[in-house]
Each structure stands twice: as C-alpha cells, then as structure tokens.
Scaffold this motif. Sequence first.
Motif: not given
Length: 352
Positions: A195-206
């Motif tokens: 799971l290379a990326s689990y992002a929330v908020a602004f990073p998830a938007y990007r």
Amino acid sequence: MSSEMRDFMAASSGYDGGPQDRHSCIVLVDMTKNVLLGQFSDYRVPTGGMQVLSDRLRDEFIKLGGEVYTNTPVTGMANCSSGSAAEHHQALLTAAGKPFCSKSVILALHEGALEKLWWRTLSMETAWKAAIPGEASKLFLGFDKPWWREAPFGFYEGAEVSSLDIEHTYFIGTQADHVSANTSTGQSNRNSLVLASYAVAFPAYRWANMEATKANISAFQGRANAFVGSETPLVPNATGFTVSQHMVDLAMHQLHQLHNVNAGTIPPPYTAAAIHWPVSWHNWGIGANPSEVIRKVGQLDAYQNVFICGEAYSKSQGWAEGALRSAEYILEEYFNLKPLAGMPTKWLSRYR
C-alpha cells in the motif's frame, strides 16, 4: 486551527490536517490520545475483519424475516400514505421509486448524503455545519518480489509514516509466504503487495486529480510476470479509478526519497490499483459542541421517529469504532436495548 498546528499534525502523525477550520480544542485532545499516546492504545479488529459485522447483521436480520436491499439509494422522506398513523409514520423514498414505510427510521448517513434528502430541519442544518468532511485515497503497487526484505532495506514487513504526499505506506507481504510455485518455471511465487500511499485531506485531493481519465494523461499499462499472464497484467479496475503513469512515477519517486536511496534501487511495479473517497471521514468544525450535535441529530426535533447515527456524528470520528458507538448509543438511548454483552461498562460514557 492554525497553520502551525496543521503542520505539526502532518509531521507527527502522517495525517494532513485538512481544512484549517477544525475545532482546535478537539484536535489537541485527539492528538494527545491518538498520536502522543498511540503506543498505549488498544487496537482491536474482529476475527475475519470488519466486514463480518455487517455480514452477521444482514444474516441475523434475514433470519428474523427482514429484507435487505443493496444498491438502493434513499432519495427522500415523506409521511407514509399507507397504514394507520399508529403503525407507520415515515416513508423512505428510493431511486427505484418504491417507498418503505416504518414506525422508526435510523439513517447511518454522513452529512453529504443527508443533505441530498429533500427535507430539512434546524437540527440538520446545525449538523451539516458542525461535521466537516474529509477525503482519502489509497494507491496499491504490486511487485515481482518483496524488495524491502533485501539490502539496503532489510525489514520483513511493517508501516512507515512521512510528510510526503504518500503519507502512510504499508508493506503487506508476498505470495511466497504461502507455499506456491509456478509449475512451468519451478520458481517460487514472490509477487508482493505494497500500500504505497494511504493519504487524507489535501494529499488525497492531489492523488485524485492525477487519475488518468480526469487529468487526460497516460494510464499505467502494467506488465506481465511469471505468475500473471500478459493478457491480464493489471488488477481488475473494480474501483472505477484509472491509475495514471504519473501516479506510479510519483509514488516510486517518493518511496526512494522515503528510504534515502538512489533512483532505480527499487524495482518497478508490474501492477497498480487505486481508490478515492471524496467523503471518507469527518472532523468537528470551529465552535461545534459534539455532545449537543449528537443529541440533536440522534432524534430529530421535527421527526421524533427519525434517528441519525454514524462516524460523522460520533466522538471517534474517522474510526469504525465511532460508527459502532454512535449506533449503539441510538439503540440504547432511544430504543431501550440492553448493552452488548461483553462490552466495557464505560464504552458509551462520553456520549452521555
């Protein structure tokens, strides 16, 4: 919430603070509890995963004669036109056009879904402003081998947190952990998942805006390996999210940054999959009084037999436990059901 506080949250927890209109007092409590004291937290998962809860609920409901409808969005509510007032009070309207009449209605919906219902009350207007939604995304990469178990990395499995856009990274494992071999080559199947990326908020938007179809850029093509046929190199696109080559390139670049190794040290992935949730979790906004909001939406003023629960209106926002506690609170407080057997006596103390 100040920009300094938001930066502190992102750097210390790996979770971007999201919008700066969060309730700073609640943020400080959550930070102390979840981040600074996180090592003392007691994390529990049902045997078989969280899905067993909804599966068991569905099965028990059907045994009692209930009917379960999936993929049936609720589009509105109205007074039920059939049956006596003593028997039925509310009707749920659905996209299929079939109304469901009931004495009581419990809606486990977030504010975005509730806002689409045509009815409004002062309580709901307050709730919509109090619970601020946040988005999240996940990017999975599949590799021919568990490269992290080799030099210069040298760790078996685990998780990493960074202030990069990938935020959380989880090294899940390899097929070789389960004895498997390709009969044609005799090689052990070492296909591995990260799971290379689990992002929330602004990073998830990007990350969401790097989707191939949205950004009009090249999709990640993938490739075959000894255990995946060339005709199906990619994970089936069950999420409806088309991973772009740019997403994979950026994730790989940041994985190299994370481990402070030269470009090309980590082998390229052969497959990738991603998912984005526009509304994934919630936070209390500035001036929100969680206890007051939970009581107001628990039993709506204008509709005494309509009840609201869910993670968005809980004191454990962002966690499955918040949804469970919120539902349990409604059932005990308004339906006089006994507490679940084996649950801690103070499990709902913060709700009363």
